[in-house]
Design an enzyme around this catalytic site. Sequence first.
Site, PDB file in Angstrom:
ATOM      1  N   HIS A  59       0.852  -1.177   0.000  1.00 36.34           N
ATOM      2  CA  HIS A  59       0.000   0.000   0.000  1.00 36.34           C
ATOM      3  C   HIS A  59       0.894   1.234   0.000  1.00 36.34           C
ATOM      4  CE1 HIS A  59      -3.868  -1.938   1.818  1.00 36.34           C
ATOM      5  NE2 HIS A  59      -3.238  -2.780   1.010  1.00 36.34           N
ATOM      6  N   GLU A  61       0.926   3.917   1.750  1.00 35.37           N
ATOM      7  CA  GLU A  61       1.376   4.370   3.065  1.00 35.37           C
ATOM      8  C   GLU A  61       2.553   3.546   3.567  1.00 35.37           C
ATOM      9  OE1 GLU A  61      -1.708   3.562   2.032  1.00 35.37           O
ATOM     10  OE2 GLU A  61      -3.195   4.254   3.479  1.00 35.37           O
ATOM     11  N   CYS A  89      -6.253   2.025   5.785  1.00 38.42           N
ATOM     12  CA  CYS A  89      -6.906   0.777   6.195  1.00 38.42           C
ATOM     13  C   CYS A  89      -6.304   0.315   7.529  1.00 38.42           C
ATOM     14  CB  CYS A  89      -6.698  -0.282   5.119  1.00 38.42           C
ATOM     15  SG  CYS A  89      -4.987  -0.905   5.034  1.00 38.42           S
ATOM     16  N   CYS A  92      -2.442  -0.298   7.356  1.00 34.53           N
ATOM     17  CA  CYS A  92      -1.678   0.940   7.259  1.00 34.53           C
ATOM     18  C   CYS A  92      -1.783   1.754   8.538  1.00 34.53           C
ATOM     19  CB  CYS A  92      -2.158   1.747   6.056  1.00 34.53           C
ATOM     20  SG  CYS A  92      -1.786   0.912   4.490  1.00 34.53           S
TER      21      CYS A  92
END
Length: 168
Positions: A59, A61, A89, A92
């Site tokens: 992801h 992040e 999410c 993260c």
Amino acid sequence: MSLNELQQHRQWMQYALNLAQQAGEEGEIPVGALVVDAHNQLIASASNRKERDRDPTAHAEVLALREAGHRLNSWHLQGCRLYVTLEPCPMCAGAIVQSRISQLIYGADDPKTGAIRTVVNLPNSAVSNHSPQVVGGILEQACRHQLQTWFAQRRQLNLAPQTAQQTG
């Protein structure tokens, strides 16, 4: 928040939106993230790479936090700010807590998996040992529009072959 801070947040979020746009063009969900240090210098940037890397943890992040840690030679990112176009999410949010980032600035809320404010508030929960300052809604409409447009285009592409077969 001062006008100067708001302007700064908008400029960095625009940069994150550009990263997200590039990810979307490469078939990834368009999310961009970047880390800025205490001196307002960019130290890391990333966009989603789950499909390209075949990595469920890729992801934006997480990738930006990893790069920032390498650049600063420390996992401890206190004094830094993380900008991301979509509310993080749970995975993260956990990485954000673990990084000790000082401030999280995000664009659009995520009504399905948002783990900062929308569905759950992981940083302020009993399982968290750190809670960054959070600023949400920076360039929110632009961030939301980018995601909605990308998903609408994907749905159209997925429906196009079926429609052609049904009429042919």
